[in-house]
Design a protein around this motif. Structure first.
Motif, PDB file in Angstrom:
ATOM      1  N   ARG A   1       0.836  -1.200   0.000  1.00  0.00           N
ATOM      2  CA  ARG A   1       0.000   0.000   0.000  1.00  0.00           C
ATOM      3  C   ARG A   1       0.863   1.239   0.000  1.00  0.00           C
ATOM      4  O   ARG A   1       1.957   1.254   0.566  1.00  0.00           O
ATOM      5  N   ASN A   2       0.354   2.297  -0.602  1.00  0.00           N
ATOM      6  CA  ASN A   2       1.050   3.573  -0.583  1.00  0.00           C
ATOM      7  C   ASN A   2       1.158   4.072   0.855  1.00  0.00           C
ATOM      8  O   ASN A   2       0.197   4.036   1.615  1.00  0.00           O
ATOM      9  N   HIS A   3       2.354   4.535   1.232  1.00  0.00           N
ATOM     10  CA  HIS A   3       2.576   5.012   2.588  1.00  0.00           C
ATOM     11  C   HIS A   3       1.902   6.352   2.856  1.00  0.00           C
ATOM     12  O   HIS A   3       1.788   6.754   4.012  1.00  0.00           O
ATOM     13  N   ASN A   4       1.483   7.057   1.814  1.00  0.00           N
ATOM     14  CA  ASN A   4       0.869   8.383   1.989  1.00  0.00           C
ATOM     15  C   ASN A   4      -0.605   8.219   2.326  1.00  0.00           C
ATOM     16  O   ASN A   4      -1.465   8.161   1.458  1.00  0.00           O
ATOM     17  N   GLU A   5      -0.894   8.164   3.619  1.00  0.00           N
ATOM     18  CA  GLU A   5      -2.262   7.934   4.083  1.00  0.00           C
ATOM     19  C   GLU A   5      -3.198   9.083   3.722  1.00  0.00           C
ATOM     20  O   GLU A   5      -4.414   8.906   3.640  1.00  0.00           O
ATOM     21  N   LEU A   6      -2.658  10.280   3.514  1.00  0.00           N
ATOM     22  CA  LEU A   6      -3.519  11.433   3.250  1.00  0.00           C
ATOM     23  C   LEU A   6      -4.265  11.292   1.930  1.00  0.00           C
ATOM     24  O   LEU A   6      -5.318  11.910   1.744  1.00  0.00           O
ATOM     25  N   ILE A   7      -3.740  10.497   1.004  1.00  0.00           N
ATOM     26  CA  ILE A   7      -4.446  10.269  -0.258  1.00  0.00           C
ATOM     27  C   ILE A   7      -5.815   9.651   0.003  1.00  0.00           C
ATOM     28  O   ILE A   7      -6.787   9.924  -0.698  1.00  0.00           O
ATOM     29  N   ARG A   8      -5.893   8.847   1.041  1.00  0.00           N
ATOM     30  CA  ARG A   8      -7.136   8.141   1.349  1.00  0.00           C
ATOM     31  C   ARG A   8      -8.011   8.883   2.354  1.00  0.00           C
ATOM     32  O   ARG A   8      -9.184   8.532   2.505  1.00  0.00           O
ATOM     33  N   THR A   9      -7.448   9.871   3.042  1.00  0.00           N
ATOM     34  CA  THR A   9      -8.193  10.450   4.159  1.00  0.00           C
ATOM     35  C   THR A   9      -8.493  11.940   4.051  1.00  0.00           C
ATOM     36  O   THR A   9      -9.362  12.436   4.782  1.00  0.00           O
ATOM     37  N   VAL A  10      -7.796  12.667   3.181  1.00  0.00           N
ATOM     38  CA  VAL A  10      -7.970  14.115   3.101  1.00  0.00           C
ATOM     39  C   VAL A  10      -8.511  14.498   1.728  1.00  0.00           C
ATOM     40  O   VAL A  10      -7.936  14.120   0.698  1.00  0.00           O
ATOM     41  N   ASP A  11      -9.594  15.227   1.710  1.00  0.00           N
ATOM     42  CA  ASP A  11     -10.233  15.642   0.471  1.00  0.00           C
ATOM     43  C   ASP A  11      -9.268  16.424  -0.410  1.00  0.00           C
ATOM     44  O   ASP A  11      -8.656  17.401   0.029  1.00  0.00           O
ATOM     45  N   GLY A  12      -9.116  15.971  -1.658  1.00  0.00           N
ATOM     46  CA  GLY A  12      -8.316  16.688  -2.627  1.00  0.00           C
ATOM     47  C   GLY A  12      -6.868  16.283  -2.704  1.00  0.00           C
ATOM     48  O   GLY A  12      -6.175  16.625  -3.674  1.00  0.00           O
ATOM     49  N   VAL A  13      -6.352  15.567  -1.711  1.00  0.00           N
ATOM     50  CA  VAL A  13      -4.941  15.160  -1.747  1.00  0.00           C
ATOM     51  C   VAL A  13      -4.742  14.103  -2.824  1.00  0.00           C
ATOM     52  O   VAL A  13      -5.440  13.088  -2.849  1.00  0.00           O
ATOM     53  N   ASP A  14      -3.786  14.356  -3.731  1.00  0.00           N
ATOM     54  CA  ASP A  14      -3.562  13.416  -4.829  1.00  0.00           C
ATOM     55  C   ASP A  14      -2.086  13.041  -4.985  1.00  0.00           C
ATOM     56  O   ASP A  14      -1.674  12.567  -6.028  1.00  0.00           O
ATOM     57  N   GLY A  15      -1.258  13.233  -4.030  1.00  0.00           N
ATOM     58  CA  GLY A  15       0.162  12.852  -4.042  1.00  0.00           C
ATOM     59  C   GLY A  15       0.848  13.593  -2.901  1.00  0.00           C
ATOM     60  O   GLY A  15       0.198  14.305  -2.153  1.00  0.00           O
ATOM     61  N   ILE A  16       2.284  13.507  -2.630  1.00  0.00           N
ATOM     62  CA  ILE A  16       3.032  12.729  -3.576  1.00  0.00           C
ATOM     63  C   ILE A  16       4.025  11.748  -2.915  1.00  0.00           C
ATOM     64  O   ILE A  16       4.229  10.676  -3.476  1.00  0.00           O
ATOM     65  N   LYS A  17       4.678  12.063  -1.721  1.00  0.00           N
ATOM     66  CA  LYS A  17       5.705  11.141  -1.225  1.00  0.00           C
ATOM     67  C   LYS A  17       5.942  11.317   0.273  1.00  0.00           C
ATOM     68  O   LYS A  17       5.940  12.425   0.795  1.00  0.00           O
ATOM     69  N   THR A  18       6.180  10.167   0.936  1.00  0.00           N
ATOM     70  CA  THR A  18       6.585  10.157   2.334  1.00  0.00           C
ATOM     71  C   THR A  18       8.068   9.832   2.438  1.00  0.00           C
ATOM     72  O   THR A  18       8.694   9.396   1.475  1.00  0.00           O
ATOM     73  N   GLY A  19       8.628  10.015   3.635  1.00  0.00           N
ATOM     74  CA  GLY A  19      10.017   9.645   3.860  1.00  0.00           C
ATOM     75  C   GLY A  19      10.327   9.568   5.340  1.00  0.00           C
ATOM     76  O   GLY A  19       9.674  10.226   6.156  1.00  0.00           O
ATOM     77  N   TYR A  20      11.327   8.761   5.680  1.00  0.00           N
ATOM     78  CA  TYR A  20      11.743   8.661   7.073  1.00  0.00           C
ATOM     79  C   TYR A  20      13.162   8.116   7.170  1.00  0.00           C
ATOM     80  O   TYR A  20      13.531   7.150   6.509  1.00  0.00           O
ATOM     81  N   THR A  21      13.974   8.740   7.988  1.00  0.00           N
ATOM     82  CA  THR A  21      15.155   8.139   8.598  1.00  0.00           C
ATOM     83  C   THR A  21      15.162   8.651  10.035  1.00  0.00           C
ATOM     84  O   THR A  21      14.479   9.620  10.371  1.00  0.00           O
ATOM     85  N   ARG A  22      15.948   8.029  10.869  1.00  0.00           N
ATOM     86  CA  ARG A  22      15.995   8.504  12.254  1.00  0.00           C
ATOM     87  C   ARG A  22      16.520   9.931  12.305  1.00  0.00           C
ATOM     88  O   ARG A  22      16.067  10.751  13.111  1.00  0.00           O
ATOM     89  N   ALA A  23      17.479  10.247  11.449  1.00  0.00           N
ATOM     90  CA  ALA A  23      18.054  11.589  11.457  1.00  0.00           C
ATOM     91  C   ALA A  23      17.069  12.642  10.956  1.00  0.00           C
ATOM     92  O   ALA A  23      17.073  13.780  11.410  1.00  0.00           O
TER      93      ALA A  23
END
Length: 428
Positions: A207-229
């Motif tokens: 599944r796409n990590h960008n949960e806002l695509i499924r939960t926020v009206d109008g959101v259509d992209g684009i990318k998540t990211g994570y490192t500890r730093a």
């Protein structure tokens, strides 16, 4: 060109917005080490809200947006087609999670690689693309940085194609907003890939990590990211009634708090844009954002979480329990430092067999540490034997020495994780 507009108009409007926001003295936490945010009206370049937007930050997997930008350029130029098959090298196959667990010699279509980068945020696929386009990841990173400069991203430097830890790989919230705008303006015919919500590979659906695509009206992209730093990062865009906003947040303490904060930024942006231009001075729009609070503890360590708890807390609790059961001899064998943790995509999922007792998790660990059942996932729920009897054997018949050795192996698993982190940090 969009880049010219952003490098001129955006910077001028950013100055005015920053002055207005500073006058409000919204929160002292604005100078946090990781947190930064910017919200922009994509049509005009007006900065609606900005905090620490020009301070250097680690982009983490937002790096892959630039990797995709160069791949889209190569497709449009005819250098590459969507059906081309790229070969996986040993270097690509060795990349830590988030990944598809590709093996050296595997072949992958370009279009599948796009889906894997957008949906799974696969680090091994990022290297496959880099090597296919430039021969090596190092050469590709140099090309990424050069293209960033041409787009007006003056504070961005790339050292790899994935966003895995590198102290020299930095960007800013402003630069990342400009990159999002460039992708949408230069490649509108490819932007639909960022809306994709799932991707299947090797019999597994991600599944796409960008949960806002499924939960926020109008959101259509684009990318998540994570490192500890870096903390939990999000580059997002939303459109309502033909008005598009771009929102960047860097340095969230958890994926959930990041999503909540960006949702608030997006909703507030549309509220600000809904004000009647003839009666409301656009210069007062930052006042609308005064109600948007800086995330609590934005400078907190964004370390891996398991079922809502820090992994360091879980490991420390497990080690203390093992030490109490095994006695003073075991305590002398413990490492003298607290372990660090691997860095990758914070929303990566562990194998179902590893998390059955815990339910959904926020973070996964490198596959090399999961070759055997995961120590710090399985151990807390494993049945613990009774304290050893004077005879030197446990009630189940196993030797005390064997029991102690097993507990030491568990407690020192963190050392392997620390070594892994140091190796990744030294990568160039």
């Amino acid at each position: 060109m969009a880049a010219e507009f952003w490098s001129g108009g955006l910077y001028r409007s950013a100055l005015a917005a920053t002055v207005a926001v500073s006058a409000l003295a919204i929160a002292p936490a604005a100078h946090a080490e990781k947190y930064a945010a910017i919200v922009v009206d994509a049509a005009t370049g007006e900065v609606l809200h900005a905090r620490n937007e020009d301070d250097p930050r680690y982009p983490a997997s937002l790096t892959k947006v630039m990797t995709l930008y160069l791949l889209f350029e190569a497709i449009d130029s005819g250098e590459v087609t969507l059906t081309d098959r790229m070969t996986v090298s040993r270097a690509a196959a060795s990349q830590p999670p988030s990944n598809l667990r590709l093996r050296a010699g595997d072949r992958m279509r370009v279009e599948d690689a796009i889906y894997a980068l957008v949906t799974k945020s696969a680090n091994d696929v990022a290297v496959v693309v880099a090597e296919y386009l430039a021969g090596s990841e190092r050469a590709f990173a140099e090309r990424m940085t050069a293209r960033a400069r041409e787009l007006g991203l003056e504070s961005t430097t790339f050292r790899n194609a994935s966003g895995l830890p590198d102290a020299a790989q930095v960007s800013t919230a402003r630069d990342l907003a400009m990159l999002a705008d460039a992708v949408m303006n230069h490649f509108p015919h490819y932007y639909h890939y960022f809306q994709n919500q799932q991707f299947s590979w090797g019999g597994t659906t991600y599944r796409n990590h960008n949960e806002l695509i499924r939960t926020v009206d109008g959101v259509d992209g684009i990318k998540t990211g994570y490192t500890r730093a870096s903390g939990f990062n999000l580059m997002t865009s939303a459109v309502r009634d033909d008005r598009r906003v771009i929102a960047i947040m860097l340095g969230g303490a958890t994926a959930r708090s990041r999503n909540t904060h960006v949702t608030e930024l997006v909703e507030t942006a549309f509220l600000a844009l809904g004000q009647t231009p003839g009666t409301i001075d656009p210069g007062n729009r930052p006042v609308v954002f005064a109600a948007v609070r800086t995330p609590s503890n934005p400078n907190g360590a964004a370390e891996p979480m398991l079922n809502g708890r820090r992994l360091s807390d879980i490991l420390a609790e497990q080690t203390a329990k093992a030490a109490a059961e095994a006695g003073p001899e075991f305590a002398r064998e413990l490492p003298e430092y607290m372990p660090e943790y691997m860095e990758g995509d914070g929303t990566d999922q562990a194998a179902p067999t590893e998390i059955a007792a815990f339910g959904p998790v926020d973070y996964d660990v490198a596959s090399e540490f999961l070759a055997a059942p995961s120590d710090y996932i399985a151990a807390p729920v494993a049945a613990q034997p009774e304290a050893p009897e004077p005879s030197g054997f446990l009630f189940d018949g196993s030797a005390v020495a064997d029991y102690n050795a097993a507990q030491i192996a568990r407690a020192t698993a963190g050392a392997r994780v620390a070594d892994y982190t140091r190796r990744q940090t030294r990568r160039r």
